[in-house]
Design a protein around this motif. Structure first.
Motif, PDB file in Angstrom:
ATOM      1  N   MET A  45      73.165  -0.706  -0.130  1.00 27.31           N
ATOM      2  CA  MET A  45      74.016  -1.821  -0.501  1.00 27.31           C
ATOM      3  C   MET A  45      74.842  -1.421  -1.719  1.00 27.31           C
ATOM      4  SD  MET A  45      73.158  -5.837  -1.365  1.00 27.31           S
ATOM      5  CE  MET A  45      71.835  -5.502  -2.478  1.00 27.31           C
ATOM      6  N   ILE A  46      76.070  -1.895  -1.748  1.00 28.26           N
ATOM      7  CA  ILE A  46      76.968  -1.666  -2.878  1.00 28.26           C
ATOM      8  C   ILE A  46      77.133  -2.998  -3.608  1.00 28.26           C
ATOM      9  CG2 ILE A  46      79.262  -0.914  -3.621  1.00 28.26           C
ATOM     10  CD1 ILE A  46      77.609   1.275  -2.227  1.00 28.26           C
ATOM     11  N   ILE A  47      76.922  -2.975  -4.925  1.00 31.53           N
ATOM     12  CA  ILE A  47      77.068  -4.160  -5.765  1.00 31.53           C
ATOM     13  C   ILE A  47      78.248  -3.917  -6.701  1.00 31.53           C
ATOM     14  CG2 ILE A  47      75.974  -5.645  -7.479  1.00 31.53           C
ATOM     15  CD1 ILE A  47      73.258  -4.554  -6.310  1.00 31.53           C
ATOM     16  N   VAL A  48      79.191  -4.845  -6.680  1.00 32.81           N
ATOM     17  CA  VAL A  48      80.362  -4.759  -7.548  1.00 32.81           C
ATOM     18  C   VAL A  48      80.377  -5.999  -8.434  1.00 32.81           C
ATOM     19  CG1 VAL A  48      82.873  -4.606  -7.664  1.00 32.81           C
ATOM     20  CG2 VAL A  48      81.642  -3.521  -5.763  1.00 32.81           C
ATOM     21  N   ASN A  49      80.441  -5.781  -9.748  1.00 33.45           N
ATOM     22  CA  ASN A  49      80.611  -6.868 -10.706  1.00 33.45           C
ATOM     23  C   ASN A  49      81.942  -6.657 -11.404  1.00 33.45           C
ATOM     24  OD1 ASN A  49      78.063  -7.861 -10.123  1.00 33.45           O
ATOM     25  ND2 ASN A  49      77.094  -6.793 -11.813  1.00 33.45           N
ATOM     26  N   ALA A  50      82.743  -7.701 -11.449  1.00 29.72           N
ATOM     27  CA  ALA A  50      84.034  -7.634 -12.132  1.00 29.72           C
ATOM     28  C   ALA A  50      84.111  -8.796 -13.114  1.00 29.72           C
ATOM     29  CB  ALA A  50      85.171  -7.705 -11.137  1.00 29.72           C
ATOM     30  N   LYS A  51      84.314  -8.469 -14.386  1.00 26.69           N
ATOM     31  CA  LYS A  51      84.374  -9.485 -15.443  1.00 26.69           C
ATOM     32  C   LYS A  51      85.830  -9.713 -15.830  1.00 26.69           C
ATOM     33  CE  LYS A  51      82.666 -10.449 -20.081  1.00 26.69           C
ATOM     34  NZ  LYS A  51      81.866  -9.942 -21.205  1.00 26.69           N
ATOM     35  N   PHE A  52      86.214 -10.998 -15.905  1.00 22.97           N
ATOM     36  CA  PHE A  52      87.583 -11.379 -16.236  1.00 22.97           C
ATOM     37  C   PHE A  52      87.571 -12.353 -17.412  1.00 22.97           C
ATOM     38  CE2 PHE A  52      87.293 -10.785 -11.627  1.00 22.97           C
ATOM     39  CZ  PHE A  52      88.284  -9.845 -11.404  1.00 22.97           C
ATOM     40  N   SER A  53      88.329 -12.042 -18.443  1.00 27.73           N
ATOM     41  CA  SER A  53      88.556 -12.965 -19.564  1.00 27.73           C
ATOM     42  C   SER A  53      89.949 -13.553 -19.357  1.00 27.73           C
ATOM     43  CB  SER A  53      88.481 -12.225 -20.897  1.00 27.73           C
ATOM     44  OG  SER A  53      87.176 -11.723 -21.097  1.00 27.73           O
ATOM     45  N   VAL A  54      89.979 -14.769 -18.834  1.00 25.51           N
ATOM     46  CA  VAL A  54      91.226 -15.382 -18.391  1.00 25.51           C
ATOM     47  C   VAL A  54      91.871 -16.189 -19.519  1.00 25.51           C
ATOM     48  CG1 VAL A  54      92.205 -17.022 -16.719  1.00 25.51           C
ATOM     49  CG2 VAL A  54      90.374 -15.460 -16.017  1.00 25.51           C
ATOM     50  N   LYS A  55      93.195 -16.028 -19.647  1.00 23.01           N
ATOM     51  CA  LYS A  55      93.952 -16.815 -20.619  1.00 23.01           C
ATOM     52  C   LYS A  55      93.916 -18.280 -20.181  1.00 23.01           C
ATOM     53  CE  LYS A  55      97.479 -13.978 -19.945  1.00 23.01           C
ATOM     54  NZ  LYS A  55      98.803 -13.314 -20.008  1.00 23.01           N
ATOM     55  N   PRO A  56      93.657 -19.210 -21.112  1.00 24.27           N
ATOM     56  CA  PRO A  56      93.560 -20.630 -20.735  1.00 24.27           C
ATOM     57  C   PRO A  56      94.766 -21.137 -19.947  1.00 24.27           C
ATOM     58  CG  PRO A  56      92.841 -20.330 -22.996  1.00 24.27           C
ATOM     59  CD  PRO A  56      93.402 -19.003 -22.538  1.00 24.27           C
ATOM     60  N   GLU A  57      95.956 -20.712 -20.336  1.00 26.24           N
ATOM     61  CA  GLU A  57      97.164 -21.188 -19.662  1.00 26.24           C
ATOM     62  C   GLU A  57      97.342 -20.594 -18.263  1.00 26.24           C
ATOM     63  OE1 GLU A  57      98.447 -17.648 -22.233  1.00 26.24           O
ATOM     64  OE2 GLU A  57      97.042 -19.309 -22.436  1.00 26.24           O
ATOM     65  N   ALA A  58      96.576 -19.564 -17.941  1.00 25.88           N
ATOM     66  CA  ALA A  58      96.663 -18.923 -16.624  1.00 25.88           C
ATOM     67  C   ALA A  58      95.490 -19.289 -15.717  1.00 25.88           C
ATOM     68  CB  ALA A  58      96.733 -17.406 -16.804  1.00 25.88           C
ATOM     69  N   ARG A  59      94.601 -20.117 -16.216  1.00 25.84           N
ATOM     70  CA  ARG A  59      93.364 -20.446 -15.483  1.00 25.84           C
ATOM     71  C   ARG A  59      93.627 -20.936 -14.061  1.00 25.84           C
ATOM     72  NH1 ARG A  59      87.967 -22.274 -16.697  1.00 25.84           N
ATOM     73  NH2 ARG A  59      87.285 -23.702 -15.056  1.00 25.84           N
ATOM     74  N   GLU A  60      94.493 -21.927 -13.901  1.00 28.00           N
ATOM     75  CA  GLU A  60      94.724 -22.508 -12.573  1.00 28.00           C
ATOM     76  C   GLU A  60      95.324 -21.496 -11.608  1.00 28.00           C
ATOM     77  OE1 GLU A  60      93.438 -25.358 -11.443  1.00 28.00           O
ATOM     78  OE2 GLU A  60      92.533 -25.412 -13.449  1.00 28.00           O
ATOM     79  N   ASP A  61      96.285 -20.702 -12.068  1.00 24.90           N
ATOM     80  CA  ASP A  61      96.879 -19.673 -11.204  1.00 24.90           C
ATOM     81  C   ASP A  61      95.836 -18.630 -10.816  1.00 24.90           C
ATOM     82  OD1 ASP A  61      99.366 -20.911 -11.229  1.00 24.90           O
ATOM     83  OD2 ASP A  61     100.073 -19.726 -12.934  1.00 24.90           O
ATOM     84  N   PHE A  62      95.019 -18.218 -11.787  1.00 26.72           N
ATOM     85  CA  PHE A  62      93.939 -17.263 -11.519  1.00 26.72           C
ATOM     86  C   PHE A  62      93.001 -17.816 -10.447  1.00 26.72           C
ATOM     87  CE2 PHE A  62      89.461 -16.203 -12.444  1.00 26.72           C
ATOM     88  CZ  PHE A  62      89.479 -14.821 -12.292  1.00 26.72           C
ATOM     89  N   LEU A  63      92.551 -19.050 -10.635  1.00 28.46           N
ATOM     90  CA  LEU A  63      91.601 -19.638  -9.684  1.00 28.46           C
ATOM     91  C   LEU A  63      92.214 -19.815  -8.299  1.00 28.46           C
ATOM     92  CD1 LEU A  63      89.781 -22.232 -11.956  1.00 28.46           C
ATOM     93  CD2 LEU A  63      88.847 -20.092 -11.013  1.00 28.46           C
TER      94      LEU A  63
END
Length: 96
Positions: free
Chosen positions: A1-19
């Motif tokens: 099995m391959i496990i991938v973890n990706a951590k993102f520190s999202v700018k508050p003003e970009a939250r909705e677009d990111f999601l």
């Protein structure tokens, strides 16, 4: 099995677009062959800090996933959403 973890520190003003973009990617990825899990979590302690946890059956499945058009588009756009470069961790778990 391959496990991938990706951590993102999202700018508050970009939250909705990111999601919006990442939720479309999640829905698409969960339909791919070999996808065992593909889930996004937000830190309870740090708002707008997210971790994507992916579990894939094989390395080959991850290679096919890396050609997903939604993933490629997200990779091009991620700099617009984050305050720092995403942190990736990839682990291959050997079956017992």
């Amino acid at each position: 099995m391959i496990i991938v973890n990706a951590k993102f520190s999202v700018k508050p003003e970009a939250r909705e677009d990111f999601l919006n973009e990442i939720n479309a990617l999640i829905a698409s990825s969960k339909q791919e062959e070999g996808c065992l899990a593909y889930d996004l979590y937000e830190s309870a302690a740090t708002p707008n800090e997210f971790v994507m946890i992916e579990n894939w059956a094989t390395k080959e499945n991850t290679e096919v996933h890396n050609t997903n058009p939604l993933l490629l588009a997200f990779a091009k756009n991620v700099a617009n959403y984050v305050a720092a470069a995403p942190v990736l961790q990839i682990v291959e778990k050997k079956e017992d």
